[in-house]
Every structure is written in C-alpha cells, then in structure tokens.
Scaffold this motif. Structure first.
Motif, PDB file in Angstrom:
ATOM      1  N   GLU A 169       0.864  -1.184   0.000  1.00 16.55           N
ATOM      2  CA  GLU A 169       0.000   0.000   0.000  1.00 16.55           C
ATOM      3  C   GLU A 169       0.902   1.236   0.000  1.00 16.55           C
ATOM      4  O   GLU A 169       1.668   1.458   0.951  1.00 16.55           O
ATOM      5  CB  GLU A 169      -0.916  -0.019   1.218  1.00 16.55           C
ATOM      6  N   HIS A 170       0.828   2.006  -1.060  1.00 19.03           N
ATOM      7  CA  HIS A 170       1.704   3.157  -1.235  1.00 19.03           C
ATOM      8  C   HIS A 170       1.095   4.404  -0.604  1.00 19.03           C
ATOM      9  O   HIS A 170      -0.065   4.754  -0.890  1.00 19.03           O
ATOM     10  CB  HIS A 170       1.942   3.403  -2.722  1.00 19.03           C
ATOM     11  N   VAL A 171       1.852   5.077   0.251  1.00 20.28           N
ATOM     12  CA  VAL A 171       1.385   6.326   0.864  1.00 20.28           C
ATOM     13  C   VAL A 171       1.655   7.465  -0.106  1.00 20.28           C
ATOM     14  O   VAL A 171       2.811   7.741  -0.463  1.00 20.28           O
ATOM     15  CB  VAL A 171       2.076   6.578   2.213  1.00 20.28           C
ATOM     16  N   ARG A 172       0.609   8.116  -0.532  1.00 18.48           N
ATOM     17  CA  ARG A 172       0.718   9.202  -1.501  1.00 18.48           C
ATOM     18  C   ARG A 172       0.956  10.557  -0.851  1.00 18.48           C
ATOM     19  O   ARG A 172       1.436  11.495  -1.500  1.00 18.48           O
ATOM     20  CB  ARG A 172      -0.543   9.236  -2.360  1.00 18.48           C
ATOM     21  N   GLY A 173       0.600  10.673   0.407  1.00 17.34           N
ATOM     22  CA  GLY A 173       0.817  11.939   1.091  1.00 17.34           C
ATOM     23  C   GLY A 173       0.086  11.986   2.411  1.00 17.34           C
ATOM     24  O   GLY A 173      -0.681  11.073   2.756  1.00 17.34           O
ATOM     25  N   TRP A 174       0.325  13.027   3.172  1.00 16.35           N
ATOM     26  CA  TRP A 174      -0.354  13.237   4.439  1.00 16.35           C
ATOM     27  C   TRP A 174      -0.575  14.731   4.626  1.00 16.35           C
ATOM     28  O   TRP A 174       0.069  15.556   3.989  1.00 16.35           O
ATOM     29  CB  TRP A 174       0.445  12.665   5.610  1.00 16.35           C
ATOM     30  N   GLU A 175      -1.497  15.059   5.510  1.00 13.10           N
ATOM     31  CA  GLU A 175      -1.773  16.470   5.805  1.00 13.10           C
ATOM     32  C   GLU A 175      -2.334  16.587   7.211  1.00 13.10           C
ATOM     33  O   GLU A 175      -2.953  15.650   7.739  1.00 13.10           O
ATOM     34  CB  GLU A 175      -2.783  17.036   4.804  1.00 13.10           C
ATOM     35  N   ALA A 176      -2.065  17.719   7.831  1.00 11.09           N
ATOM     36  CA  ALA A 176      -2.642  17.987   9.143  1.00 11.09           C
ATOM     37  C   ALA A 176      -4.151  18.071   9.020  1.00 11.09           C
ATOM     38  O   ALA A 176      -4.690  18.632   8.069  1.00 11.09           O
ATOM     39  CB  ALA A 176      -2.083  19.288   9.702  1.00 11.09           C
ATOM     40  N   ASP A 177      -4.833  17.480   9.996  1.00 15.01           N
ATOM     41  CA  ASP A 177      -6.295  17.446  10.009  1.00 15.01           C
ATOM     42  C   ASP A 177      -6.739  17.782  11.426  1.00 15.01           C
ATOM     43  O   ASP A 177      -6.901  16.906  12.269  1.00 15.01           O
ATOM     44  CB  ASP A 177      -6.784  16.063   9.573  1.00 15.01           C
ATOM     45  N   GLY A 178      -6.898  19.080  11.669  1.00 13.47           N
ATOM     46  CA  GLY A 178      -7.157  19.515  13.022  1.00 13.47           C
ATOM     47  C   GLY A 178      -5.955  19.226  13.896  1.00 13.47           C
ATOM     48  O   GLY A 178      -4.818  19.538  13.532  1.00 13.47           O
ATOM     49  N   SER A 179      -6.168  18.568  15.018  1.00 16.57           N
ATOM     50  CA  SER A 179      -5.056  18.203  15.886  1.00 16.57           C
ATOM     51  C   SER A 179      -4.454  16.864  15.501  1.00 16.57           C
ATOM     52  O   SER A 179      -3.474  16.423  16.093  1.00 16.57           O
ATOM     53  CB  SER A 179      -5.518  18.142  17.343  1.00 16.57           C
ATOM     54  N   GLY A 180      -5.032  16.218  14.474  1.00 18.73           N
ATOM     55  CA  GLY A 180      -4.543  14.932  14.014  1.00 18.73           C
ATOM     56  C   GLY A 180      -3.960  15.020  12.620  1.00 18.73           C
ATOM     57  O   GLY A 180      -3.526  16.086  12.161  1.00 18.73           O
ATOM     58  N   VAL A 181      -3.944  13.879  11.929  1.00 15.12           N
ATOM     59  CA  VAL A 181      -3.333  13.769  10.617  1.00 15.12           C
ATOM     60  C   VAL A 181      -4.189  12.880   9.731  1.00 15.12           C
ATOM     61  O   VAL A 181      -4.714  11.856  10.189  1.00 15.12           O
ATOM     62  CB  VAL A 181      -1.913  13.161  10.709  1.00 15.12           C
ATOM     63  N   ALA A 182      -4.341  13.267   8.469  1.00 11.39           N
ATOM     64  CA  ALA A 182      -4.949  12.415   7.462  1.00 11.39           C
ATOM     65  C   ALA A 182      -3.848  11.856   6.567  1.00 11.39           C
ATOM     66  O   ALA A 182      -2.975  12.596   6.109  1.00 11.39           O
ATOM     67  CB  ALA A 182      -5.961  13.197   6.637  1.00 11.39           C
ATOM     68  N   VAL A 183      -3.882  10.552   6.346  1.00 12.60           N
ATOM     69  CA  VAL A 183      -2.894   9.871   5.522  1.00 12.60           C
ATOM     70  C   VAL A 183      -3.611   9.275   4.318  1.00 12.60           C
ATOM     71  O   VAL A 183      -4.592   8.539   4.475  1.00 12.60           O
ATOM     72  CB  VAL A 183      -2.172   8.767   6.320  1.00 12.60           C
TER      73      VAL A 183
END
Length: 376
Positions: A169-183
């Motif tokens: 499963e290839h991780v394409r990117g991540w971003e801050a999502d409030g106090s958490g993170v979306a991957v």
C-alpha cells in the motif's frame, strides 16, 4: 475514514520497532508499507547487522546501553534468536607512533576494547594480517543481529497486541487534520491522532517540505565461501571485523551457518535515490572486495555465494534525525541513519513512540535535531 491513535509509515527497522512499542502500550496503531515483508528494496534486508557495546559517537552511549537491554527482551518475548555476540576484531592504519600512544590511552579509558599486538592477534585470530604501522583491537561485547528476524518478530508481536498492518500500500501523502493527521494511500485514506514517518531511503518523498539534507547511497555486499573455514566461520570462533585501511573502510562478518564471509565498503556509497538505485553489481566491485579480503584476511575469499545491494540514507555529519515536526507536533519522524542505525532501531522505536504518545522522551535527542543543519 478509519481512525487510529497512531499511524506508522514504513515498516523496516525503525518502523517495526515503533509499531511494536505503540501496540504494547495499548495504542490502536496502523502500520503501512509499500512492499511485502522481507523485501529487498530498502535498508533492512539481509542476514546480519553488526552490533557492539563500544561507541565512538558522542551522545550515543545511552542508546547502545538500552539496545543491549531491549534486544534480549525481544528475543524472550518472541522466542527467536536475534542477538549473537561473537566478538569483533578491528584492523586500522598505518598510524604514526604518537597516534598509537594516544589510541592506546583511549582504549584504556574506554575499557571495552583491548589492543592486540601482532603476536596476540596471531595467537587468538591467526587469519588476520597486520602490516607495518597498523593496529588491531578486539571487543568481546560485539557480534551480529538478525535484521529480518527482528523485524518480523516485532511486527508479529505488534499484531498480537492489536496493531493493524497494511502491505503493498503506497502512501501518496499526508496532511494535518485539526489536531490529528490524514494519511492518503493507494487504498484509501486514514485518520490518526499521531503520525510517525520511518520511511528509510524513501523519507524525502514524505518529508520533502522540510528540506532535510538526506543523501541516499548505494552499498554493495558480497558473501564469499571461505577457502579456510577453520579460520573464517563463526562456528570455529571467527569474529566480526572492521577494516580501516588505505583501501577504504570495510565491515563484515565471518561465515555464519554457511552463508559465506560477508564484506561491504562503508565509506564510498554511490549517490542515488530509492527509486533509481542501480541493482546490478559489477565484477570490478566484487573483485575489489575480494582483493581486500585476500590482503588482510587470506583464506576468506573463495567462491561467491551471494551478493546484494542496499541503501544508506546519509546526513552530512552522519548523526541521525529523530524529532517532532517543527510545524506539526502531531507528526514525528526518524531518518538519516547513515548506515549505522540498525543496532539502535529497537531504541529509536521506543523514542518515536514516546514522542507520539507523550510529546517527549527520557533520552537526550537534542543531538538528532535537524536544527543543527540550519545552524551550520
């Protein structure tokens, strides 16, 4: 969108240790890797990695002390053999006489290695050859780890404690999502309170906006069946070896369980990237390593039984980068382990889990801050 306490991206040496630590502390954790278990596309494959109790890098002593606690604990919990202490001989030089005196004083203060003169070396390890001006040392508390066994053990235990593992499963990117993170991956998106990136030579793909000075280099290892197994097999008492000689800096192990004497050069990796590495090995590369063995360890270099390429991810000073993201404190990462990190990986996993859960660690990791590059 599935939600977790923490997501670990990259399940090699550091990532498997981090996922294991998170899961054993009761966190709902997801580990993601783009490759199958046991792949050869990173920096953690192969049969052996060196470990020793002494250390030449300032600030690393607490890490190696802790590693010598954690590896036996992992062996006990998993029921697998991982740590094997067979000793290590280092050959270095030629050196000037004043350096020899200072070096001997350093050894006496350190107390972990002993200086061997030519006669002592010949008596205890008769296969090695010293030339004029060279030094030899021996360390008893040294040996090898089984990297693929260690990684598999940590991942199995992590799953036993409730972690999920997604492979291919290839991780394409991540971003801050409030106090958490979306991957975001090739299979979907996930949310977590914390993200830990341990992507090895692929780190720049996920941490590129930080501008970390990471350089991936290609490393070649060759295994030779020894012509004189009575000298060069671990079963007959042969130790690990380090050669710091005019030809370069080399590391290796005796033949272990029939795998052949392993040798690689540490100091001249070919610059590359994780996606463009040259996997083919030239005959000149094999011959160069054979010639080094023939000069300093005659009888070690019989027929080739295996060869392989792997990657180091270097920093300019060869110190690691282990920290929380300067702008997104819910993200932590470890990178730039510069070809020496596996022995410490169980501790790095502990540290990264600390940073994810507590926001701090009991270990002094200021030496691993990327701020040092800006200061320089």
């Amino acid at each position: 969108m599935s939600t977790y306490d923490a997501i670990v991206v990259g399940l090699g040496a550091m990532g498997s240790a981090t996922l294991y630590q998170l899961a054993t502390r009761g966190r709902r954790a997801l580990g993601i890797d783009q490759f199958p278990l046991g792949h050869t596309f990173g920096s953690s494959h192969g049969l052996h990695r060196l470990i020793r109790r002494s250390n030449y890098q300032a600030g690393y002593e607490p890490l190696i002390a802790r590693a010598f606690e954690l590896w036996p604990q992992l062996e006990q919990e998993s029921g697998r053999n991982i740590l094997n202490l067979i000793g290590e001989v280092t050959l270095g030089g030629p050196f000037e006489e004043n350096f020899r005196r200072h070096f001997q004083g350093d050894l006496e203060r350190e107390g972990r290695r002993e200086l061997l003169d030519e006669a002592a070396l010949a008596e205890r390890f008769p296969g090695f050859r010293l030339y004029e001006g060279m030094l030899a040392t021996y360390e008893q508390q040294a040996g090898f780890l089984r990297p693929e066994v260690a990684i598999a053990a940590q991942l199995e235990l992590a799953e036993r404690h409730g972690a999920e593992i997604h492979r291919d499963e290839h991780v394409r990117g991540w971003e801050a999502d409030g106090s958490g993170v979306a991957v975001h991956t090739s299979a979907g998106s996930y949310h977590a309170e914390r993200l830990i990136v341990t992507a090895g030579p692929f780190s720049a793909e996920l941490l590129g906006n930080l501008g970390l000075p990471l350089q991936v280099v290609r490393i070649v290892n060759v295994h030779f069946q020894p012509e004189r197994p009575e000298l060069w097999t671990a079963e007959n008492g042969a130790p690990d070896f380090i050669l710091s000689v005019p030809e370069g800096q080399f590391y290796g192990m005796p033949s272990i369980e029939g795998a052949g004497v392993k040798i690689g050069r540490h100091d001249n990796g070919e610059p590359t990237t994780a996606r463009t590495i040259r996997r083919e090995i030239d005959q000149t590369e094999r011959d160069y390593l054979r010639n080094v063995l023939d000069r300093y360890m005659p009888g070690a270099s019989g027929p080739i039984s295996a060869d392989l390429t792997c990657m180091y991810t270097m920093t300019p000073d060869e110190y690691y980068v282990v920290e929380r993201h300067p702008e997104q404190p819910q993200v932590a990462y470890g990178a730039g382990f510069s070809g020496t990190g596996f022995k410490y990986s169980c501790v790095i996993g502990e540290i990264l889990a600390d940073l994810a859960i507590e926001g701090e660690t009991r270990f002094d990791i200021s030496i691993f801050s990327s701020a040092r590059f800006a200061a320089g």
